[in-house]
Write an enzyme that holds these catalytic residues in place. Structure first.
Site, PDB file in Angstrom:
ATOM      1  CG  ASP A 155      34.717  -0.437  30.089  1.00  0.00           C
ATOM      2  OD1 ASP A 155      34.420  -1.620  29.832  1.00  0.00           O
ATOM      3  OD2 ASP A 155      35.832   0.064  29.819  1.00  0.00           O
ATOM      4  CG  ASN A 189      35.465  -5.176  28.705  1.00  0.00           C
ATOM      5  OD1 ASN A 189      35.273  -3.954  28.662  1.00  0.00           O
ATOM      6  ND2 ASN A 189      35.160  -5.978  27.712  1.00  0.00           N
ATOM      7  CG  ASP A 222      35.661  -2.394  25.826  1.00  0.00           C
ATOM      8  OD1 ASP A 222      35.108  -1.651  26.675  1.00  0.00           O
ATOM      9  OD2 ASP A 222      35.027  -3.180  25.110  1.00  0.00           O
ATOM     10  CG  ASP A 250      30.932  -3.915  29.844  1.00  0.00           C
ATOM     11  OD1 ASP A 250      30.424  -3.907  30.985  1.00  0.00           O
ATOM     12  OD2 ASP A 250      32.160  -3.818  29.653  1.00  0.00           O
ATOM     13  CG  ASP A 277      15.331   1.315  22.259  1.00  0.00           C
ATOM     14  OD1 ASP A 277      14.530   1.551  21.337  1.00  0.00           O
ATOM     15  OD2 ASP A 277      15.887   2.200  22.940  1.00  0.00           O
ATOM     16  CG  ASP A 311      14.003   4.119  17.449  1.00  0.00           C
ATOM     17  OD1 ASP A 311      14.486   4.904  18.277  1.00  0.00           O
ATOM     18  OD2 ASP A 311      14.260   4.162  16.231  1.00  0.00           O
ATOM     19  CD  GLU A 319      11.932   8.287  19.463  1.00  0.00           C
ATOM     20  OE1 GLU A 319      12.769   9.163  19.682  1.00  0.00           O
ATOM     21  OE2 GLU A 319      12.110   7.400  18.606  1.00  0.00           O
ATOM     22  CG  HIS A 347      19.208   7.954  23.695  1.00  0.00           C
ATOM     23  ND1 HIS A 347      17.899   7.715  24.064  1.00  0.00           N
ATOM     24  CD2 HIS A 347      19.276   7.671  22.383  1.00  0.00           C
ATOM     25  CE1 HIS A 347      17.229   7.308  23.004  1.00  0.00           C
ATOM     26  NE2 HIS A 347      18.031   7.258  21.966  1.00  0.00           N
ATOM     27  CG  ASP A 348      17.588  10.662  20.853  1.00  0.00           C
ATOM     28  OD1 ASP A 348      18.705  10.181  20.567  1.00  0.00           O
ATOM     29  OD2 ASP A 348      16.513  10.067  20.649  1.00  0.00           O
TER      30      ASP A 348
HETATM   31  C1  NOJ Z   1      15.170   7.730  17.915  1.00  0.00           C
HETATM   32  C2  NOJ Z   1      16.277   7.337  18.823  1.00  0.00           C
HETATM   33  O1  NOJ Z   1      15.982   7.732  20.125  1.00  0.00           O
HETATM   34  C3  NOJ Z   1      17.535   7.975  18.281  1.00  0.00           C
HETATM   35  O2  NOJ Z   1      18.615   7.866  19.164  1.00  0.00           O
HETATM   36  C4  NOJ Z   1      17.829   7.344  16.951  1.00  0.00           C
HETATM   37  O3  NOJ Z   1      18.919   8.020  16.364  1.00  0.00           O
HETATM   38  C5  NOJ Z   1      16.629   7.419  16.010  1.00  0.00           C
HETATM   39  N1  NOJ Z   1      15.390   7.116  16.655  1.00  0.00           N
HETATM   40  C6  NOJ Z   1      16.802   6.446  14.872  1.00  0.00           C
HETATM   41  O4  NOJ Z   1      16.691   5.123  15.351  1.00  0.00           O
END
Ligand code: NOJ
Length: 569
Positions: A26, A28, A30, A34, A103, A204, A262, A338-339
């Site tokens: 970050d 700034n 908040d 960013d 993405d 995605d 993905e 991130h998942d």
């Molecule tokens: C896969 C993404 O990696 C995930 O973070 C997202 O929630 C779903 N697709 C829906 O876009």
């Protein structure tokens, strides 16, 4: 020994670093990461040695699913900055010889995208057919498909008295790819970004675009099998290849870029169809089989029902992908994103052997065939977090799960919280740990999600100072990939198939062999070199303990989570 006839490609030789901008840096105050924060840290990424950065979505979004719900594809989310900041980021990355992959989220938009705002107004609105609308059946949803984020995949909309399809949250309506105008809009948008100078797309859930005609009810023989609730009707659907071929012809083929799809629920045959260099539609993909190794198949809780995993199962999965794609397609190599939870907590030991096991996992993955992905923080061994209650969690998937199973169905809250500690996506989304100051140096404000309390011990500042850190080890692994083509192009053979502690494999290329030995346990098992592996010269390329280079490798008593790589001739 074989030599590999496949073409040399920059994206096969590259190492990718994934940034989840909300949690990276970050600038700034908040509390939200960013674009200017990313610019500040580009020298750090250059020091690590990565070639490509994949940015999770930075487009305008109401953030129901942190940017995976896009309300304007051609502008930047307010919290992240402006298009001018983005241009500067791209410029600064290119100036450092790094490439930028964006993405591409086109299975669905946000319900706040102007297409959907129009679409829901009336049945004869010109945008109506941009989405998938159906009347209810006997006062209920049009079919029995389930959303990935719990509950029905359909949402009733008052204005026109119909339902729209959403495979993810109800704020993520699925686009209707049957509609030529939708495809044209998406292709134009992709071209707009490519002409701005980006170097590729991470696509995605790209294999969900095509839904079976008529959207039939799914015949569910096992109510606990998620795939049966529609998966068979929208995973690799009937027109998927047509759409992706059209995308390739009209957009992708015109640029020297990299694409990674993905693709949940694919087989190796699907992967070859998608990624082969003759008529494939993407360069590589993310498959999920190894990410399911610790879930109980057919459980009502799906991925949240965790089972102890077995190394021999992981071997079967990884080896199948290594062997079957070799020379025919291309894969990505990943343990985190991130998942997913943090890999050192999931497959290693994030306490006693934190550093050793983080390095072992890195070695094991980076020496395989495929393009490696490092998720922010993985390079310093960031771990899972155990927040004390559901109030600390931010992820829509986690919160929907909680409401569905704890609030509505009465499951034991402690059991579900434990599952969230192990599996929840917020494990990967706690802020990047830069230093030992408050909030780990991520922000001077209040972070949008709490920092992992272990930031005083695990942080970048510390890692850069310590030459034995996980960071410096990753740096070396990345360098080795550049120096030894066998790591990129060699074939793969699994050794010790039935061993539950040692994962060992050999790569072969021309007259060279790469022997990779990793111990997935806190014990000290003995490695015995199979007699068919012969050589006259050996060189130790990397190891996570100090090793006597002259030591014989016929039998080795391995230390906890030990990893070694030898080049043999
Ligand atoms: C896969 C993404 O990696 C995930 O973070 C997202 O929630 C779903 N697709 C829906 O876009």
């Amino acid at each position: 020994m074989e030599s590999i006839p496949k073409t040399k490609q920059w994206w096969k030789e590259a190492v990718v670093y994934q940034i989840y901008p909300r949690s990276f840096k970050d600038s700034n105050g908040d509390g939200i990461g960013d674009l200017r924060g990313i610019i500040e840290k580009l020298d750090y990424l250059q020091e690590l040695g990565v070639d490509v950065v994949w940015l999770s979505p930075v487009y305008k979004s109401p953030n129901d699913d942190n940017g995976y719900d896009i309300s304007d594809y051609q502008d930047i989310m307010d919290e992240f900055g402006t298009l001018a900041d983005w241009d500067e980021l791209l410029h600064e990355m290119h100036a450092r010889g790094m490439k930028l992959v964006m993405d591409l989220v086109v299975n669905h938009t946000s319900d706040e995208h102007h297409w959907f705002i129009e679409s829901r107004k009336s049945k004869d609105n010109p945008y109506r057919d941009y989405y998938i609308w159906r009347p209810g059946k006997d006062g209920k949803e049009p079919n029995n498909w389930q959303s990935f984020f719990s509950g029905s995949a359909w949402q009733y909309d008052e204005a026109t008295g119909e339902y729209y399809l959403h495979l993810f949250s109800k704020k993520q309506p699925d686009l209707n790819w049957e509609n030529e105008k939708v495809r044209e809009e998406i292709f134009n948008m992709m071209t707009w970004w490519l002409d701005r100078g980006i170097d590729g797309f991470r696509m995605d859930v790209i294999n969900l675009l095509s839904k079976v005609e008529g959207l039939p009810d799914a015949p569910v023989t096992n109510p606990n099998d998620r795939y049966q609730w529609g998966g068979q009707y929208f995973v690799n659907g009937p027109k998927l290849m047509d759409y992706l071929r059209e995308m390739k012809e009209k957009v992708l083929s015109k640029y020297d870029i990299m694409t990674v799809g993905e693709t949940p629920m694919v087989t190796t045959d699907d992967a070859i169809r998608f990624t082969n260099e003759q008529d494939g539609v993407m360069n590589m993909l993310f498959q999920f089989e190894h990410m399911d190794v610790d879930s109980k198949p057919g459980s009502p809780l799906g991925k949240w029902d965790i089972q102890p995993w077995k190394l021999t199962d992981l071997k079967k999965i990884m080896s199948k992908w290594q062997v079957e794609l070799h020379g025919k397609g291309w894969n990505s190599l990943y343990l985190e994103n991130h998942d997913q939870p943090r890999s050192v907590s999931r497959f290693g030991d994030d306490k006693t052997y934190h550093v050793e096991s983080a390095k072992m996992l890195a070695t094991w993955l980076h020496m395989m065939q495929g393009t490696p992905y490092i998720y922010q923080g993985q390079e310093i061994g960031m771990t899972n977090v155990s927040f004390p209650s559901i109030e600390y969690y931010r992820d829509v998937e986690t919160i929907n799960l909680w409401n569905d199973v704890v609030v509505n169905k009465g499951y034991d809250p402690d059991k579900i919280l434990k599952a969230i500690h192990y599996r929840g996506r917020d494990n990967a989304r706690t802020p990047m740990q830069w230093d030992a100051t408050e909030h780990a140096g991520f922000t001077t404000g209040t972070p949008w999600i709490n920092v992992n309390p272990n930031y005083r011990d695990i942080n970048v500042e510390q890692a850069l100072k310590d030459e034995n850190s996980v960071f410096h080890y990753y740096k070396k692994l990345i360098r080795l990939r550049k120096e030894h083509p066998i790591i990129v192009y060699g074939s793969y053979e699994l050794l010790l198939e039935d061993d539950e502690q040692i994962y060992a494999y050999v790569r072969k290329f021309n007259d060279e062999q790469l022997l990779v030995i990793t111990n997935f346990s806190s014990e000290q098992p003995t490695f015995t070199l199979p007699s068919h592996i012969t050589f006259t010269e050996k060189q130790l390329l990397i190891s996570n303990y100090t090793v006597d280079e002259n030591e014989s490798i016929d039998t080795i008593v391995l230390k906890p989570y030990e990893a070694r790589v030898y080049k043999l001739k």
